[in-house]
Design an enzyme around this catalytic site. Sequence first.
Site, PDB file in Angstrom:
ATOM      1  N   ARG A   1       2.483   2.690   9.633  1.00  0.00           N
ATOM      2  CA  ARG A   1       1.732   3.450  10.646  1.00  0.00           C
ATOM      3  C   ARG A   1       2.629   3.962  11.784  1.00  0.00           C
ATOM      4  O   ARG A   1       2.174   4.766  12.598  1.00  0.00           O
ATOM      5  CB  ARG A   1       0.580   2.614  11.197  1.00  0.00           C
TER       6      ARG A   1
ATOM      7  N   HIS B   1       9.368  -3.352   3.420  1.00  0.00           N
ATOM      8  CA  HIS B   1       8.935  -3.567   2.030  1.00  0.00           C
ATOM      9  C   HIS B   1      10.145  -3.854   1.130  1.00  0.00           C
ATOM     10  O   HIS B   1      10.085  -4.708   0.252  1.00  0.00           O
ATOM     11  CB  HIS B   1       8.227  -2.317   1.489  1.00  0.00           C
TER      12      HIS B   1
ATOM     13  N   MET C   1       0.843  -1.198   0.000  1.00  0.00           N
ATOM     14  CA  MET C   1       0.000   0.000   0.000  1.00  0.00           C
ATOM     15  C   MET C   1       0.880   1.252   0.000  1.00  0.00           C
ATOM     16  O   MET C   1       0.413   2.348   0.326  1.00  0.00           O
ATOM     17  CB  MET C   1      -0.937   0.003   1.201  1.00  0.00           C
TER      18      MET C   1
END
Length: 280
Positions: free
Chosen positions: A187, A37, A30
């Site tokens: 987050r 990632h 996302m």
Amino acid sequence: MRIVSTVCELREYVKTWRSIGKSIAFVPTMGNLHAGHLQLVNTAKKKADRVVVSIFVNPTQFGAGEDYETYPRTEQEDQRKLQAEGADLLFLPSVAEIYAPDARTEVTVTGLSDLYCGASRPGHFSGVAIVVCKLFNMAQPDIALFGLKDFQQLTIIKTMVRDLNIPVEIVGVDTVRELSGLAMSSRNGYLTDAEKQVAPKLYHSLCVARDAILAGNLAYADLEQQASQFLQQAGFQPDYFSVCRSSDLKKAGAEDVELVILAAAKMGKTRLIDNIYFSR
Ligand code: PAF
């Protein structure tokens, strides 16, 4: 690195690569990419000839009142990082490219989607399952890589792939952590400096519980309660802390050997999740 935004263009590249015998790895994300990632991309490069990455903030996995609108979108920076990491193709679709306005199909992995994070975020895992299923159909990769940090998500995706006979191998990649132990997450950017000091205690609580189990303490309910209490005293609002069988995420019993401890807790406004898996 090529960048495409339509399924048609994505399939053209994949078709061309397949026609010359290249294998394809897929890393769905996302965006707001961090070292976790990039570790997925790096592992993908070792396992296949071509690496396709998608960046799509998937609206169907966010509940009402969650952070879909404010989820960090850092496309330019993400592109730069993927280029440097050696990804071959970036798929950057719009919401309209992924979802027909009158889409009617749902994908729910029953018995898994409603537990733990699914209990606190109703519908979340059906949103994840449908988008991952669609992305697999769009990219048709040989393998797909997901972070082990989202252990429940990974278990759900593996189960969906098995149940729907999707011809893709799912690979889980180790969690990348800050030096403090805090698991990397998009987050984490929501945490204040003060919260960032305390947030690593989530991982610490998992390590303490694991060490107790490895030392022979199998009173799982007590360990769960102690950890929740510890987290509360440290300033978290614990959601769950659960000793599970790693195969199917059912509550672990004394006979189970392959374990995962799943935890989620809020630190201020930020929901943090983490886990630790081990053999007893
Ligand atoms: O883990 C994520 O970033 C998302 O849940 C995923 C797998 C890309 C689906 O939107």
